[in-house]
Design a protein around this motif. Structure first.
Motif, short mmCIF file in Angstrom:
data_model
loop_
_atom_site.label_atom_id
_atom_site.label_comp_id
_atom_site.label_asym_id
_atom_site.label_seq_id
_atom_site.Cartn_x
_atom_site.Cartn_y
_atom_site.Cartn_z
N GLY A 153 0.87 -1.38 -0.18
CA GLY A 153 0.19 -0.11 0.24
C GLY A 153 0.84 1.26 0.05
N THR A 154 0.11 2.44 0.05
CA THR A 154 0.91 3.68 0.24
C THR A 154 0.08 4.63 0.99
OG1 THR A 154 -0.60 4.56 -1.51
CG2 THR A 154 1.24 3.75 -2.33
N TYR A 155 1.07 5.62 1.53
CA TYR A 155 0.49 6.60 2.54
C TYR A 155 1.33 7.77 2.22
CZ TYR A 155 0.36 9.25 7.08
OH TYR A 155 0.19 10.17 7.99
N ASP A 156 0.42 8.81 2.07
CA ASP A 156 1.10 10.09 1.74
C ASP A 156 0.83 11.12 3.06
OD1 ASP A 156 0.67 12.95 -0.84
OD2 ASP A 156 2.33 12.52 0.78
N GLU A 168 -6.40 -7.80 0.79
CA GLU A 168 -5.93 -9.29 0.71
C GLU A 168 -4.79 -9.78 1.18
OE1 GLU A 168 -8.57 -10.55 -2.93
OE2 GLU A 168 -6.75 -11.71 -2.64
N ARG A 169 -3.61 -8.89 0.47
CA ARG A 169 -2.33 -9.56 0.76
C ARG A 169 -1.73 -9.10 2.13
NH1 ARG A 169 -0.57 -13.07 -1.62
NH2 ARG A 169 1.59 -12.53 -1.62
N TRP A 208 -0.12 -11.89 4.62
CA TRP A 208 1.24 -11.91 5.18
C TRP A 208 0.73 -11.93 6.80
CZ3 TRP A 208 5.00 -13.37 2.98
CH2 TRP A 208 5.28 -12.97 1.73
N ILE A 209 -0.19 -11.37 7.32
CA ILE A 209 -0.42 -11.37 8.75
C ILE A 209 -0.63 -12.87 9.19
CG2 ILE A 209 -1.93 -10.63 10.70
CD1 ILE A 209 -2.33 -7.94 9.36
N GLY A 210 -1.39 -13.74 8.37
CA GLY A 210 -1.51 -15.00 8.57
C GLY A 210 -0.16 -15.84 8.53
N GLN A 211 0.90 -15.30 7.60
CA GLN A 211 2.37 -15.67 7.82
C GLN A 211 3.13 -15.35 8.73
OE1 GLN A 211 3.67 -17.50 4.27
NE2 GLN A 211 1.75 -18.12 5.16
#
Lengths: 91, 226
Positions: free
Chosen positions: A19-22, A38-39, A43-46
């Motif tokens: 993601g992005t954050y400005d 989704e991703r 990754w949190i699941g991983q």
């Protein structure tokens, strides 16, 4: 926001961008955030670790519970604005 | 003097292209100045006491409560996502694709292995055949050689037997012993002789060449092959 391997430090190798954050406000007074939910869930699941600032943003977005820091900043802002108002009212 | 710290964070494996001379600098942050440890504390900083954050007690309690709740909820979220991943991992499309791919690879490798085995087996058969033939040839050669050696030995034995048979005729038997002794006594061998280079022999201890005429000089029958 990006996802690096677990053991590399902050500037280290990146696997995926999630993601992005400005942090700068735009013309309309907005700070824009994008999240690949989704991703992130994958990754949190991983077993990925989340930094506090990241966790704050995710909490505000609704993916995770709201971080205590958000509450703290909120009541501190309220107090400081209340104090300003009192100071204005007094003077 | 310029103090500059660079912390190097290991060689990265990057998916984006990078100018490779700059790779050692990637991920390194430099500090321009750090006070040398042997310099004493500056007077302005000597009695400095850093300010402790003075949060009200109620705030601290509230923050602890919030944070405990948050941690519990985060644990739950993580656990849930983990279980979801485990549940869907086996049946997801990606997983299926990977499984199919692995199967395919396995079949290919097995096939390749079989082909390789056949090829090597053929070579091995050939080699064994050649070795066998060489062995047979070697054995035959050795038999021939042995036969040859045996024949030669036989020849040698026969020769020795014949020679000995000849020599046996010259042996003195027990009955002829006395006669032989008397013969020997009657004919003593005289070793007093002289030879010259033409092979003339002059018998007798005191014989000189001028004693006999040249025509009458005895010629030695040479038993040595010249």
């Amino acid at each position: 926001m990006y996802f690096p391997q677990k053991k590399t430090p902050r500037q280290g190798h990146v696997i995926e961008q999630l993601g992005t954050y400005d942090p700068m406000m735009n013309v309309h007074g907005e700070k824009l955030v994008a999240l690949n939910t989704e991703r992130i869930n994958h990754w949190i699941g991983q077993g990925a670790g989340i930094s506090t600032s990241c966790a704050v943003l995710l909490g505000l977005s609704g993916l995770l519970p709201i971080h205590p820091r958000s509450y703290v900043t909120a009541w501190r802002n309220r107090r400081s604005s209340a104090k300003e108002e009192n100071a204005e009212a007094a003077s | 003097m310029s103090f500059s710290l660079r912390c190097f964070l290991g060689s990265p494996h990057l998916w984006y292209p990078v100018n490779h001379t700059a790779v050692p600098l990637l991920g390194s942050q430099s500090v321009r100045w750090r006070k040398p440890r042997w310099l004493p504390v500056a007077p302005s900083k000597e009695f400095r006491v850093p300010k402790k954050p003075d949060t009200p007690v109620a705030d601290v309690r509230e923050i602890k409560r919030l944070s405990d709740n948050y941690k519990t909820m985060m644990k739950a979220v993580r656990k849930h996502l983990r279980e979801e991943y485990i549940r869907t991992a086996d049946t997801s499309e990606l997983a299926m694709q990977q499984v199919a791919q692995e199967e395919e690879e396995h079949h290919q490798l097995m096939e390749y292995n079989r082909q390789e085995n056949l090829r090597v087996a053929a070579l091995r058969e050939e080699r064994i055949r050649k070795e066998h033939e060489a062995e047979i040839a070697r054995v035959e050669a050795s038999l021939v050689k042995q036969a040859q050696i045996a024949a030669e030995a036989e020849q040698e034995a026969l020769r020795i037997i014949n020679e000995t048979q000849e020599l046996v005729k010259t042996f003195i038997k027990r009955e002829d012993l006395e006669r032989a002794i008397e013969e020997a006594m009657a004919n003593p061998t005289d070793y007093n002789f002289a030879l010259d280079q033409e092979g003339h022999i002059f018998r007798g201890r005191t014989t000189k060449p001028q004693d006999a005429k040249m025509e009458e000089w005895e010629q030695l029958e040479s038993k040595v092959l010249m």
